[in-house]
Design an enzyme around this catalytic site. Structure first.
Site, PDB file in Angstrom:
ATOM      1  N   SER A  22       0.871  -1.176   0.000  1.00 19.81           N
ATOM      2  CA  SER A  22       0.000   0.000   0.000  1.00 19.81           C
ATOM      3  C   SER A  22       0.906   1.223   0.000  1.00 19.81           C
ATOM      4  O   SER A  22       2.085   1.141   0.356  1.00 19.81           O
ATOM      5  CB  SER A  22      -0.939  -0.001   1.209  1.00 19.81           C
ATOM      6  OG  SER A  22      -0.222  -0.155   2.423  1.00 19.81           O
ATOM      7  N   GLU A  24       1.274   5.628   0.759  1.00 23.34           N
ATOM      8  CA  GLU A  24       0.712   6.780   1.463  1.00 23.34           C
ATOM      9  C   GLU A  24       1.116   8.074   0.771  1.00 23.34           C
ATOM     10  O   GLU A  24       2.264   8.247   0.357  1.00 23.34           O
ATOM     11  CB  GLU A  24       1.183   6.796   2.921  1.00 23.34           C
ATOM     12  CG  GLU A  24       0.552   7.930   3.731  1.00 23.34           C
ATOM     13  CD  GLU A  24       0.770   7.744   5.215  1.00 23.34           C
ATOM     14  OE1 GLU A  24       0.381   6.671   5.736  1.00 23.34           O
ATOM     15  OE2 GLU A  24       1.336   8.649   5.859  1.00 23.34           O
ATOM     16  N   GLY A 115      -3.934  11.640  16.406  1.00 19.86           N
ATOM     17  CA  GLY A 115      -3.444  12.897  15.863  1.00 19.86           C
ATOM     18  C   GLY A 115      -2.611  13.658  16.868  1.00 19.86           C
ATOM     19  O   GLY A 115      -2.664  13.404  18.083  1.00 19.86           O
ATOM     20  N   ASP A 116      -1.831  14.584  16.361  1.00 21.86           N
ATOM     21  CA  ASP A 116      -0.976  15.413  17.219  1.00 21.86           C
ATOM     22  C   ASP A 116      -1.634  16.760  17.466  1.00 21.86           C
ATOM     23  O   ASP A 116      -2.333  17.289  16.605  1.00 21.86           O
ATOM     24  CB  ASP A 116       0.387  15.626  16.558  1.00 21.86           C
ATOM     25  CG  ASP A 116       1.147  14.322  16.399  1.00 21.86           C
ATOM     26  OD1 ASP A 116       1.300  13.605  17.404  1.00 21.86           O
ATOM     27  OD2 ASP A 116       1.571  14.021  15.270  1.00 21.86           O
ATOM     28  N   HIS A 159       5.818   5.023  21.164  1.00 23.04           N
ATOM     29  CA  HIS A 159       5.367   6.405  21.018  1.00 23.04           C
ATOM     30  C   HIS A 159       6.054   7.262  22.074  1.00 23.04           C
ATOM     31  O   HIS A 159       6.218   6.827  23.222  1.00 23.04           O
ATOM     32  CB  HIS A 159       3.841   6.477  21.177  1.00 23.04           C
ATOM     33  CG  HIS A 159       3.252   7.783  20.779  1.00 23.04           C
ATOM     34  ND1 HIS A 159       3.319   8.903  21.585  1.00 23.04           N
ATOM     35  CD2 HIS A 159       2.592   8.170  19.657  1.00 23.04           C
ATOM     36  CE1 HIS A 159       2.724   9.922  20.980  1.00 23.04           C
ATOM     37  NE2 HIS A 159       2.275   9.511  19.812  1.00 23.04           N
ATOM     38  N   ARG A 174      -5.853  -2.151  22.555  1.00 23.29           N
ATOM     39  CA  ARG A 174      -7.168  -1.519  22.705  1.00 23.29           C
ATOM     40  C   ARG A 174      -7.703  -1.020  21.363  1.00 23.29           C
ATOM     41  O   ARG A 174      -8.908  -1.122  21.089  1.00 23.29           O
ATOM     42  CB  ARG A 174      -7.098  -0.374  23.719  1.00 23.29           C
ATOM     43  CG  ARG A 174      -7.000  -0.869  25.163  1.00 23.29           C
ATOM     44  CD  ARG A 174      -7.125   0.245  26.186  1.00 23.29           C
ATOM     45  NE  ARG A 174      -5.985   1.146  26.178  1.00 23.29           N
ATOM     46  CZ  ARG A 174      -6.014   2.388  25.721  1.00 23.29           C
ATOM     47  NH1 ARG A 174      -7.131   2.889  25.201  1.00 23.29           N
ATOM     48  NH2 ARG A 174      -4.937   3.148  25.747  1.00 23.29           N
ATOM     49  N   PHE A 226      12.346  15.057  10.346  1.00 25.01           N
ATOM     50  CA  PHE A 226      11.031  14.537  10.704  1.00 25.01           C
ATOM     51  C   PHE A 226      11.158  13.445  11.767  1.00 25.01           C
ATOM     52  O   PHE A 226      10.371  13.387  12.717  1.00 25.01           O
ATOM     53  CB  PHE A 226      10.328  13.985   9.463  1.00 25.01           C
ATOM     54  CG  PHE A 226       8.958  13.443   9.744  1.00 25.01           C
ATOM     55  CD1 PHE A 226       7.932  14.276  10.152  1.00 25.01           C
ATOM     56  CD2 PHE A 226       8.690  12.086   9.615  1.00 25.01           C
ATOM     57  CE1 PHE A 226       6.666  13.775  10.420  1.00 25.01           C
ATOM     58  CE2 PHE A 226       7.434  11.575   9.883  1.00 25.01           C
ATOM     59  CZ  PHE A 226       6.420  12.431  10.285  1.00 25.01           C
ATOM     60  N   HIS A 276       3.755  -1.077   3.780  1.00 29.99           N
ATOM     61  CA  HIS A 276       3.113   0.225   3.569  1.00 29.99           C
ATOM     62  C   HIS A 276       4.222   1.218   3.272  1.00 29.99           C
ATOM     63  O   HIS A 276       5.104   1.443   4.106  1.00 29.99           O
ATOM     64  CB  HIS A 276       2.337   0.640   4.828  1.00 29.99           C
ATOM     65  CG  HIS A 276       1.527   1.890   4.669  1.00 29.99           C
ATOM     66  ND1 HIS A 276       0.444   1.970   3.814  1.00 29.99           N
ATOM     67  CD2 HIS A 276       1.630   3.112   5.262  1.00 29.99           C
ATOM     68  CE1 HIS A 276      -0.091   3.184   3.893  1.00 29.99           C
ATOM     69  NE2 HIS A 276       0.611   3.892   4.751  1.00 29.99           N
TER      70      HIS A 276
END
Length: 299
Positions: A22, A24, A115-116, A159, A174, A226, A276
């Site tokens: 896939s 992006e 999201g950030d 994260h 979750r 980044f 991906h």
């Protein structure tokens, strides 16, 4: 003369009809960028990816462009397109309205992300008082609205806001238990990080696919910047390969292709069958990786 066994070992993807890729993209901001965007889409579409996804700006700032791009990709190429969705700074009703708009446009794939915050990556996240509280809550909301194919994020290096690996893996579980179909990882450059992450997830009872997110290095300077903002590390050996190549674009491209090829072939050898690829709206390295993976354009 190349040994026949070595030659065969370099073609594992040729014998993997189950291999999936896939891609992006991000919504273009100018007419020139949009022309480049569509050129890349049309070059990659013949590879018949499982889907392509289009990102969603902070606080929904690119919502309309994301919807337009995703709708047109599917109409123009026949390739399934997934729209990104976040819950930052929005009420449940506002997010649900966006989701229903996607559904009415015939979009049934969504990449659901917390999201950030507008302040940037790494800043504390505060849910909207009337909004979805996190990505797992968002996935559950999507499931109440429709039968979507849902992807969520995974972080091979943890994260930045996860207090521990237990917290990290519990959060992934979750999201998947709430109804997500798969996880797409953030970029990483050490396959050992990804493989350990998958081991942790499987030990926690997670069985859903955890698809490695592969970042071709179109610009080492940009990718390193980044990475520093999103918690991904740049190994010293990788920095050394690109040292001094800022003004040598042809050599930079060759090194980038070699690095990406090494990464995906090693993962293939580990039994990975889904990838991906983050394109940055550019086709050359994505096309090269697809070929290495055994994907050829279908006429």
């Amino acid at each position: 003369m190349i040994d026949d066994n070595l030659r065969a070992s370099r073609q594992p993807a040729q014998r993997r009809p189950d291999l999936q890729i896939s891609f992006e993209f991000f919504p273009p901001k100018t007419d020139v960028m949009e022309e480049k965007f569509w050129d890349t889409v049309h070059k990659l579409a013949p590879l018949k990816p499982r889907f392509v996804s289009v990102t969603y700006g902070a606080g929904g700032s690119t919502r309309e462009r994301t919807l337009r791009m995703v709708s047109r990709i599917k109409a123009d190429t026949g390739v399934d397109a997934a729209a990104h969705l976040t819950c930052v700074g929005a009420t449940r009703d506002e997010v649900d309205a966006v989701v229903r708009g996607y559904r009415e446009a015939g979009i049934n794939r969504i990449v659901a992300l917390r999201g950030d915050p507008p302040e940037g990556v790494g800043q504390p996240f505060t849910p909207h008082p009337e909004g979805y509280q996190n990505a797992a809550d968002l996935v559950a909301g999507l499931r109440r609205i429709g039968d979507f194919d849902i992807s969520v994020a995974a972080y091979p290096e943890k994260h930045p806001q996860s207090a521990s690996w237990d917290v990290e893996i519990d959060n992934l579980k979750r999201k998947l238990d709430a109804g997500a179909n798969r996880a797409l990882t953030q970029m990483f450059f050490s396959n050992a990080d990804y493989l350990r992450y998958v081991e942790r997830a499987r030990a926690a009872g997670i069985t859903a696919p955890i698809v490695p997110g592969i970042q071709p290095i179109h610009s080492f300077k940009q990718i390193a910047s980044f990475a520093s903002r999103c918690g991904a590390s740049i190994p010293a050996w990788l920095a050394e390969r690109f040292e001094g190549l800022d003004e040598e674009p042809e050599t930079h491209a060759l090194v980038a292709s070699a690095v990406a090829a090494e990464q995906v072939t090693e993962l293939l050898d580990e039994g990975v069958t889904e990838f991906h690829i983050y394109t940055h709206n550019r086709s050359p390295l994505a096309l090269a990786l697809a070929r290495i993976l055994g994907k050829r354009p279908e006429q």
